[in-house]
Design an enzyme around this catalytic site. Structure first.
Site, short mmCIF file in Angstrom:
data_model
loop_
_atom_site.label_atom_id
_atom_site.label_comp_id
_atom_site.label_asym_id
_atom_site.label_seq_id
_atom_site.Cartn_x
_atom_site.Cartn_y
_atom_site.Cartn_z
N GLY A 1 -102.46 46.22 -41.48
CA GLY A 1 -102.36 45.26 -42.57
C GLY A 1 -102.38 43.85 -42.02
O GLY A 1 -103.44 43.29 -41.71
N GLY A 2 -101.21 43.25 -41.85
CA GLY A 2 -101.08 41.85 -41.43
C GLY A 2 -101.95 41.48 -40.24
O GLY A 2 -102.64 40.45 -40.26
N GLY B 1 -95.34 45.83 -43.07
CA GLY B 1 -95.17 44.39 -43.30
C GLY B 1 -93.79 43.87 -42.91
O GLY B 1 -93.43 42.75 -43.25
N HIS C 1 -101.90 54.51 -50.95
CA HIS C 1 -101.10 53.57 -50.16
C HIS C 1 -99.73 53.42 -50.83
O HIS C 1 -99.61 53.46 -52.06
CB HIS C 1 -101.81 52.22 -50.09
N GLU D 1 -97.97 50.97 -51.45
CA GLU D 1 -97.88 49.90 -52.46
C GLU D 1 -98.45 50.36 -53.80
O GLU D 1 -97.96 49.96 -54.86
CB GLU D 1 -98.58 48.63 -51.94
N ASN E 1 -106.67 46.92 -43.42
CA ASN E 1 -106.34 46.90 -44.85
C ASN E 1 -105.96 45.47 -45.20
O ASN E 1 -104.84 45.05 -44.92
CB ASN E 1 -105.17 47.88 -45.10
N TRP E 2 -106.90 44.77 -45.80
CA TRP E 2 -106.67 43.34 -46.05
C TRP E 2 -105.77 43.10 -47.26
O TRP E 2 -105.40 41.97 -47.54
CB TRP E 2 -108.00 42.62 -46.25
N LYS E 3 -105.50 44.13 -48.03
CA LYS E 3 -104.67 44.01 -49.24
C LYS E 3 -105.22 42.87 -50.13
O LYS E 3 -106.43 42.66 -50.14
CB LYS E 3 -103.21 43.81 -48.85
N GLU F 1 -97.81 56.16 -42.62
CA GLU F 1 -97.28 54.80 -42.69
C GLU F 1 -95.83 54.85 -43.18
O GLU F 1 -95.58 54.91 -44.38
CB GLU F 1 -98.10 53.96 -43.66
N SER G 1 -96.93 47.67 -39.22
CA SER G 1 -96.69 46.62 -38.21
C SER G 1 -97.34 46.93 -36.86
O SER G 1 -96.80 46.60 -35.81
CB SER G 1 -95.19 46.37 -38.03
P1 PGA Z 1 -98.85 46.18 -41.91
O1 PGA Z 1 -99.48 47.03 -43.11
O2 PGA Z 1 -99.72 46.39 -40.70
O3 PGA Z 1 -98.87 44.76 -42.40
O4 PGA Z 1 -97.46 46.68 -41.69
C1 PGA Z 1 -100.04 48.29 -42.91
C2 PGA Z 1 -100.48 48.87 -44.23
O5 PGA Z 1 -99.80 48.66 -45.24
O6 PGA Z 1 -101.51 49.56 -44.29
#
Ligand code: PGA
Length: 254
Positions: free
Chosen positions: A235-236, A174, A96, A98, A10-12, A168, A214
């Site tokens: 994500g990251g 993050g 998600h 967010e 997930n590159w956001k 999640e 994470s």
């Molecule tokens: P993260 O994000 O790996 O940076 O914690 C995961 C996500 O939000 O899908």
């Protein structure tokens, strides 16, 4: 029932279209031909057209990060399921945290998106998870069960093979804090029980439940070794080929 691991990036809101092309090229050259683990990258809408040509001849699949539930019309700034299908998108991340936090998406709104995705042959990656406060108040399982039930209301049983969930915990996204292997397994196992009540045992044991929050090469193997953890939503660590491929390699070892 054996479930193939899915490692999804997930590159956001990161990477321009040309940066996306470079990153996918790197991922493809490391793992583009392997089939043991299913791999998917979810860049921004602006990168989908360019990257869809790139993934065409490889095992790397394309996903989007959101979509609108309506088929078309006056929804300025939005993107429909049909538009995504047209670019050979296979998966779409929905619900998600967010999106829930910053754009007011409720279980009901996400439910409409999930049903529209399925109608258009897109595979939803339905995200659920608790806040830190909810965990500390012992409400994790209640919150997650409710998200599963409401988000998947009226989900057609015949399309169950296209459904993916992602647990999640919001406090782990993050932040560098990861759920322990046992914490992840406890919630994943509970999610599968709810799925079983909704869709039956056979369907429930075929649905993939990813962990997100994470995840990185160092902790991936432990998480992925849990009985009900069927992959990761990253994500990251999906923003560089090195760490993303590291997670795929960890999945190959499990
Ligand atoms: P993260 O994000 O790996 O940076 O914690 C995961 C996500 O939000 O899908």
């Amino acid at each position: 029932m054996s479930r193939k691991f899915l490692i999804a990036g997930n590159w956001k809101m990161n990477k321009t279209a040309s940066e996306a092309v470079d990153l996918i090229d790197e991922i493809k050259s490391s793992v583009g031909g392997q089939t043991a683990v299913q791999v998917c990258v979810c860049p921004s809408f602006t990168s989908l057209a360019k990257t869809s040509e790139l993934v065409e001849q490889s095992e790397v699949l394309l996903g989007a990060q959101d979509m609108n539930a309506s088929p078309s019309g006056a929804f300025t700034g939005e993107v429909s399921a049909e538009m995504l299908r047209d670019l050979y998108v296979s998966f779409v991340i929905l619900g998600h945290s967010e999106r829930r936090q910053y754009y007011g998406e409720t279980n009901q709104i996400v439910n409409q998106k999930i049903l529209a995705a399925i109608d258009n042959n897109l595979k939803p990656i339905y995200c659920i998870g608790e806040t830190l406060e909810e965990r500390e108040n012992g409400r994790t399982l209640d919150v997650v069960r409710n998200q599963v039930r409401e988000g998947l209301e009226n989900f057609p049983s015949k399309s169950i093979e296209n459904l993916v969930l992602a647990y999640e915990p919001i406090w782990a996204i993050g932040t560098g804090k990861t759920a322990t292997d046992e914490m992840a397994q406890e919630v994943h196992c509970d999610i599968r029980k709810v799925l079983s009540e909704m869709f039956g045992d056979a369907a429930s044991s075929s649905i993939r439940i990813l962990y997100g929050g994470s995840m990185k090469p160092e902790n991936a193997e432990g998480l992925l070794s849990q009985a009900d953890v069927d992959g990761g939503l990253i994500g990251g660590a999906s923003l560089t080929a090195r760490s993303f491929v590291g997670i795929i390699e960890a999945a190959q070892k499990v």
